[in-house]
Design a protein around this motif. Structure first.
Motif, mmCIF file in Angstrom:
data_model
loop_
_atom_site.group_PDB
_atom_site.id
_atom_site.type_symbol
_atom_site.label_atom_id
_atom_site.label_comp_id
_atom_site.label_asym_id
_atom_site.label_seq_id
_atom_site.Cartn_x
_atom_site.Cartn_y
_atom_site.Cartn_z
ATOM 1 N N LYS A 178 -3.726 3.337 -63.301
ATOM 2 C CA LYS A 178 -2.812 4.369 -62.451
ATOM 3 C C LYS A 178 -1.467 4.105 -62.897
ATOM 4 O O LYS A 178 -0.492 5.126 -63.025
ATOM 5 N N ALA A 179 -0.915 2.913 -63.117
ATOM 6 C CA ALA A 179 0.435 2.695 -63.155
ATOM 7 C C ALA A 179 0.760 3.220 -64.739
ATOM 8 O O ALA A 179 2.120 3.599 -64.932
ATOM 9 N N CYS B 292 -4.883 9.743 -64.775
ATOM 10 C CA CYS B 292 -5.372 10.427 -63.545
ATOM 11 C C CYS B 292 -6.664 9.553 -62.869
ATOM 12 O O CYS B 292 -7.342 9.081 -64.007
ATOM 13 N N LEU B 293 -6.926 9.888 -61.853
ATOM 14 C CA LEU B 293 -8.412 9.163 -61.159
ATOM 15 C C LEU B 293 -9.527 9.777 -62.189
ATOM 16 O O LEU B 293 -10.453 8.933 -62.510
ATOM 17 N N ASN B 294 -9.656 10.865 -62.595
ATOM 18 C CA ASN B 294 -10.705 11.158 -63.560
ATOM 19 C C ASN B 294 -10.962 10.418 -64.977
ATOM 20 O O ASN B 294 -11.876 10.097 -65.409
ATOM 21 N N GLU B 295 -9.728 10.242 -65.568
ATOM 22 C CA GLU B 295 -9.471 9.578 -66.612
ATOM 23 C C GLU B 295 -9.985 8.127 -66.335
ATOM 24 O O GLU B 295 -10.574 7.276 -67.185
ATOM 25 N N ILE B 296 -9.614 7.541 -65.454
ATOM 26 C CA ILE B 296 -9.941 6.190 -65.104
ATOM 27 C C ILE B 296 -11.336 5.879 -64.656
ATOM 28 O O ILE B 296 -11.814 5.193 -65.228
#
Length: 79
Positions: A2-3, A7-11
């Motif tokens: 995230k840092a 984005c959350l989807n990529e993570i």
């Protein structure tokens, strides 16, 4: 992640990809172990076939029924 601006989807996709890679490595490791066991079993069977009948009977009496069941299961998985 995230840092780093993901984005959350990529993570989520990155974590899923890592999990799949670990599962593939686990399967490969299991296959290698099974091949090694197959080689050991083949060697043991060859050695046992070379023994006279009294030694074969002695070995068979020392092997528990649970061990026989385990060996049969392993043979089914290997073949």
């Amino acid at each position: 992640m995230k840092a780093q601006g993901m984005c959350l989807n990529e993570i989520k996709k990155a974590i899923e990809n890592v999990n799949v890679q670990h599962e593939e490595m686990d399967v490969q490791n299991i296959c290698q172990h099974m091949k090694a066991l197959q080689n050991e079993i083949s060697t043991l069977v060859e050695n046992m076939e070379q023994q006279d009948q009294s030694k074969k009977d002695f070995i068979k009496n020392k092997v528990s029924s649970e061990s026989v069941a385990l060996m049969q299961s392993l043979l089914l998985l290997i073949t």
